[in-house]
Design a protein around this motif. Sequence first.
Motif, PDB file in Angstrom:
ATOM      1  N   ALA A 143       0.804  -1.220   0.000  1.00 36.74           N
ATOM      2  CA  ALA A 143       0.000   0.000   0.000  1.00 36.74           C
ATOM      3  C   ALA A 143       0.838   1.272   0.000  1.00 36.74           C
ATOM      4  O   ALA A 143       0.309   2.363  -0.222  1.00 36.74           O
ATOM      5  CB  ALA A 143      -0.930  -0.001   1.210  1.00 36.74           C
ATOM      6  N   GLY A 144       2.133   1.152   0.240  1.00 35.17           N
ATOM      7  CA  GLY A 144       2.970   2.348   0.243  1.00 35.17           C
ATOM      8  C   GLY A 144       3.447   2.786  -1.122  1.00 35.17           C
ATOM      9  O   GLY A 144       3.824   3.954  -1.304  1.00 35.17           O
ATOM     10  N   HIS A 145       3.408   1.869  -2.124  1.00 35.29           N
ATOM     11  CA  HIS A 145       4.045   2.256  -3.386  1.00 35.29           C
ATOM     12  C   HIS A 145       3.604   1.463  -4.618  1.00 35.29           C
ATOM     13  O   HIS A 145       4.157   1.675  -5.703  1.00 35.29           O
ATOM     14  CB  HIS A 145       5.565   2.123  -3.267  1.00 35.29           C
ATOM     15  CG  HIS A 145       6.028   0.728  -2.978  1.00 35.29           C
ATOM     16  ND1 HIS A 145       6.263   0.289  -1.695  1.00 35.29           N
ATOM     17  CD2 HIS A 145       6.287  -0.323  -3.790  1.00 35.29           C
ATOM     18  CE1 HIS A 145       6.660  -0.975  -1.741  1.00 35.29           C
ATOM     19  NE2 HIS A 145       6.674  -1.367  -3.000  1.00 35.29           N
ATOM     20  N   ALA A 146       2.626   0.591  -4.515  1.00 36.54           N
ATOM     21  CA  ALA A 146       2.327  -0.313  -5.632  1.00 36.54           C
ATOM     22  C   ALA A 146       1.088   0.060  -6.418  1.00 36.54           C
ATOM     23  O   ALA A 146       0.484  -0.784  -7.080  1.00 36.54           O
ATOM     24  CB  ALA A 146       2.202  -1.748  -5.117  1.00 36.54           C
ATOM     25  N   GLY A 147       0.718   1.331  -6.390  1.00 37.02           N
ATOM     26  CA  GLY A 147      -0.420   1.775  -7.171  1.00 37.02           C
ATOM     27  C   GLY A 147      -0.071   2.025  -8.621  1.00 37.02           C
ATOM     28  O   GLY A 147       1.072   2.306  -8.968  1.00 37.02           O
ATOM     29  N   LYS A 148      -1.078   1.904  -9.484  1.00 35.31           N
ATOM     30  CA  LYS A 148      -0.952   2.257 -10.893  1.00 35.31           C
ATOM     31  C   LYS A 148      -2.163   3.104 -11.268  1.00 35.31           C
ATOM     32  O   LYS A 148      -3.268   2.876 -10.779  1.00 35.31           O
ATOM     33  CB  LYS A 148      -0.899   1.012 -11.777  1.00 35.31           C
ATOM     34  CG  LYS A 148       0.334   0.150 -11.581  1.00 35.31           C
ATOM     35  CD  LYS A 148       0.313  -1.056 -12.528  1.00 35.31           C
ATOM     36  CE  LYS A 148       1.556  -1.921 -12.361  1.00 35.31           C
ATOM     37  NZ  LYS A 148       1.541  -3.095 -13.271  1.00 35.31           N
ATOM     38  N   SER A 149      -1.950   4.085 -12.131  1.00 36.37           N
ATOM     39  CA  SER A 149      -3.062   4.940 -12.533  1.00 36.37           C
ATOM     40  C   SER A 149      -2.713   5.705 -13.792  1.00 36.37           C
ATOM     41  O   SER A 149      -1.598   5.592 -14.320  1.00 36.37           O
ATOM     42  CB  SER A 149      -3.433   5.917 -11.403  1.00 36.37           C
ATOM     43  OG  SER A 149      -4.647   6.571 -11.672  1.00 36.37           O
ATOM     44  N   SER A 150      -3.655   6.480 -14.264  1.00 34.23           N
ATOM     45  CA  SER A 150      -3.503   7.301 -15.462  1.00 34.23           C
ATOM     46  C   SER A 150      -3.732   8.766 -15.097  1.00 34.23           C
ATOM     47  O   SER A 150      -4.293   9.080 -14.037  1.00 34.23           O
ATOM     48  CB  SER A 150      -4.526   6.880 -16.519  1.00 34.23           C
ATOM     49  OG  SER A 150      -5.849   7.134 -16.042  1.00 34.23           O
ATOM     50  N   VAL A 151      -3.331   9.652 -15.977  1.00 33.96           N
ATOM     51  CA  VAL A 151      -3.597  11.074 -15.766  1.00 33.96           C
ATOM     52  C   VAL A 151      -5.101  11.326 -15.720  1.00 33.96           C
ATOM     53  O   VAL A 151      -5.594  12.108 -14.897  1.00 33.96           O
ATOM     54  CB  VAL A 151      -2.922  11.923 -16.859  1.00 33.96           C
ATOM     55  CG1 VAL A 151      -3.450  13.355 -16.839  1.00 33.96           C
ATOM     56  CG2 VAL A 151      -1.409  11.921 -16.666  1.00 33.96           C
ATOM     57  N   ALA A 152      -5.851  10.658 -16.596  1.00 34.75           N
ATOM     58  CA  ALA A 152      -7.302  10.844 -16.601  1.00 34.75           C
ATOM     59  C   ALA A 152      -7.896  10.541 -15.233  1.00 34.75           C
ATOM     60  O   ALA A 152      -8.745  11.291 -14.721  1.00 34.75           O
ATOM     61  CB  ALA A 152      -7.939   9.958 -17.671  1.00 34.75           C
ATOM     62  N   ASP A 153      -7.461   9.443 -14.620  1.00 34.63           N
ATOM     63  CA  ASP A 153      -7.976   9.079 -13.304  1.00 34.63           C
ATOM     64  C   ASP A 153      -7.524  10.059 -12.231  1.00 34.63           C
ATOM     65  O   ASP A 153      -8.315  10.473 -11.364  1.00 34.63           O
ATOM     66  CB  ASP A 153      -7.506   7.671 -12.930  1.00 34.63           C
ATOM     67  CG  ASP A 153      -8.395   6.584 -13.516  1.00 34.63           C
ATOM     68  OD1 ASP A 153      -9.218   6.887 -14.407  1.00 34.63           O
ATOM     69  OD2 ASP A 153      -8.257   5.419 -13.090  1.00 34.63           O
ATOM     70  N   LEU A 154      -6.250  10.426 -12.240  1.00 32.27           N
ATOM     71  CA  LEU A 154      -5.746  11.306 -11.189  1.00 32.27           C
ATOM     72  C   LEU A 154      -6.292  12.724 -11.310  1.00 32.27           C
ATOM     73  O   LEU A 154      -6.362  13.448 -10.315  1.00 32.27           O
ATOM     74  CB  LEU A 154      -4.219  11.317 -11.190  1.00 32.27           C
ATOM     75  CG  LEU A 154      -3.564  10.039 -10.665  1.00 32.27           C
ATOM     76  CD1 LEU A 154      -2.053  10.196 -10.614  1.00 32.27           C
ATOM     77  CD2 LEU A 154      -4.094   9.640  -9.294  1.00 32.27           C
ATOM     78  N   LEU A 155      -6.702  13.124 -12.503  1.00 37.74           N
ATOM     79  CA  LEU A 155      -7.388  14.411 -12.633  1.00 37.74           C
ATOM     80  C   LEU A 155      -8.717  14.374 -11.882  1.00 37.74           C
ATOM     81  O   LEU A 155      -9.132  15.372 -11.286  1.00 37.74           O
ATOM     82  CB  LEU A 155      -7.613  14.747 -14.103  1.00 37.74           C
ATOM     83  CG  LEU A 155      -6.377  15.202 -14.884  1.00 37.74           C
ATOM     84  CD1 LEU A 155      -6.682  15.284 -16.370  1.00 37.74           C
ATOM     85  CD2 LEU A 155      -5.865  16.554 -14.368  1.00 37.74           C
ATOM     86  N   ARG A 156      -9.370  13.221 -11.884  1.00 36.04           N
ATOM     87  CA  ARG A 156     -10.602  13.075 -11.114  1.00 36.04           C
ATOM     88  C   ARG A 156     -10.308  13.154  -9.616  1.00 36.04           C
ATOM     89  O   ARG A 156     -11.063  13.779  -8.852  1.00 36.04           O
ATOM     90  CB  ARG A 156     -11.292  11.760 -11.466  1.00 36.04           C
ATOM     91  CG  ARG A 156     -11.758  11.677 -12.913  1.00 36.04           C
ATOM     92  CD  ARG A 156     -12.487  10.369 -13.213  1.00 36.04           C
ATOM     93  NE  ARG A 156     -12.958  10.319 -14.582  1.00 36.04           N
ATOM     94  CZ  ARG A 156     -12.308   9.735 -15.595  1.00 36.04           C
ATOM     95  NH1 ARG A 156     -11.152   9.112 -15.351  1.00 36.04           N
ATOM     96  NH2 ARG A 156     -12.787   9.760 -16.813  1.00 36.04           N
ATOM     97  N   PHE A 157      -9.228  12.525  -9.198  1.00 36.11           N
ATOM     98  CA  PHE A 157      -8.842  12.589  -7.788  1.00 36.11           C
ATOM     99  C   PHE A 157      -8.465  14.010  -7.392  1.00 36.11           C
ATOM    100  O   PHE A 157      -8.855  14.493  -6.314  1.00 36.11           O
ATOM    101  CB  PHE A 157      -7.682  11.625  -7.531  1.00 36.11           C
ATOM    102  CG  PHE A 157      -7.252  11.553  -6.095  1.00 36.11           C
ATOM    103  CD1 PHE A 157      -8.123  11.136  -5.106  1.00 36.11           C
ATOM    104  CD2 PHE A 157      -5.953  11.903  -5.730  1.00 36.11           C
ATOM    105  CE1 PHE A 157      -7.718  11.063  -3.763  1.00 36.11           C
ATOM    106  CE2 PHE A 157      -5.545  11.835  -4.404  1.00 36.11           C
ATOM    107  CZ  PHE A 157      -6.437  11.415  -3.422  1.00 36.11           C
ATOM    108  N   ALA A 158      -7.730  14.702  -8.252  1.00 41.76           N
ATOM    109  CA  ALA A 158      -7.362  16.092  -7.981  1.00 41.76           C
ATOM    110  C   ALA A 158      -8.603  16.969  -7.861  1.00 41.76           C
ATOM    111  O   ALA A 158      -8.687  17.846  -6.987  1.00 41.76           O
ATOM    112  CB  ALA A 158      -6.440  16.614  -9.079  1.00 41.76           C
ATOM    113  N   GLY A 159      -9.574  16.734  -8.725  1.00 42.39           N
ATOM    114  CA  GLY A 159     -10.823  17.480  -8.640  1.00 42.39           C
ATOM    115  C   GLY A 159     -11.537  17.227  -7.330  1.00 42.39           C
ATOM    116  O   GLY A 159     -12.138  18.141  -6.736  1.00 42.39           O
ATOM    117  N   GLU A 160     -11.469  15.988  -6.839  1.00 42.32           N
ATOM    118  CA  GLU A 160     -12.058  15.642  -5.547  1.00 42.32           C
ATOM    119  C   GLU A 160     -11.374  16.398  -4.421  1.00 42.32           C
ATOM    120  O   GLU A 160     -12.035  16.886  -3.479  1.00 42.32           O
ATOM    121  CB  GLU A 160     -11.951  14.129  -5.316  1.00 42.32           C
ATOM    122  CG  GLU A 160     -12.112  13.660  -3.893  1.00 42.32           C
ATOM    123  CD  GLU A 160     -13.526  13.778  -3.345  1.00 42.32           C
ATOM    124  OE1 GLU A 160     -13.703  13.669  -2.123  1.00 42.32           O
ATOM    125  OE2 GLU A 160     -14.468  13.988  -4.141  1.00 42.32           O
TER     126      GLU A 160
END
Length: 270
Positions: A143-160
């Motif tokens: 849980a400290g470092h094994a995530g994978k994602s895309s810019v599209a997804d992280l833009l949603r997280f940033a908006g949150e």
Amino acid sequence: MRALEQIKRWPVRHAAGGVVVRDRGVVDTEGDLDRVFKLASVTKPLVAYAVLVAVQEGAIELDQPAGPPGSTVRHLLAHTSGLAFDTTEVLAEPGARRIYSSAGFEVLAEFVAAQSGIAFERYLHEAVFEPLGMNSSTLEGPAGHAGKSSVADLLRFAGELLNPTVLSSELVAEASTVQFPDRNGVLPGYGSQRPNDWGLGFEIRDHKLPHWTGSSNSPGTFGHFGQSGTFLWVDPEVGMACLSLADENFGDWARIAWPALSDAVIAEFG
């Protein structure tokens, strides 16, 4: 020239990025928004958000004992549990020092799973990824470092983070407020910081220098960067978030490129 065009000149094979403004949404992007990158430590804010959902739902409490003796969920989120970077060896009394600990986030994930009765990968998906429509995001290991994602997804997280809907505004404000003030420690890649301010899963810029954000970023800027060449910051003072993912490990190129990009983005959209 658009600020994000700088990404095209970075010494990396693939990179992408985006900017979100609180009252306008996504205002610019660059690169392949759907390409999935390894997040490294940018995994931690996502994991922290799931932990905070567990707090909001009443499955756990911030000041509930967790980790080594004397430590709590809050200590683990704020890197003050005393745990070492990558092992469960205890190096200090809880609250005494800011010891950046990936192992602490593994302990957090195990704790949430035990308290909720749900495997943490599933909890993260149901608590954060699913409600935000982060369909390409996964946790495939620690849980400290094994995530994978895309810019599209992280833009949603940033908006949150700018306009919370999954968490209450009060919890997001607490997560982005310094926890255990005046604790010294090492910021990976940037050496000893006095103090090394941190919130609940988010690093807080404060007056650290040098830093991976820009000189234009306010002291209240919070976020995280990862050794895989990734970063995400939110500046509440200017109401803006910026992120970039790349497939070149953090190094001198990032120390130069990221602050320059951050300053250019704030100049263009702030």
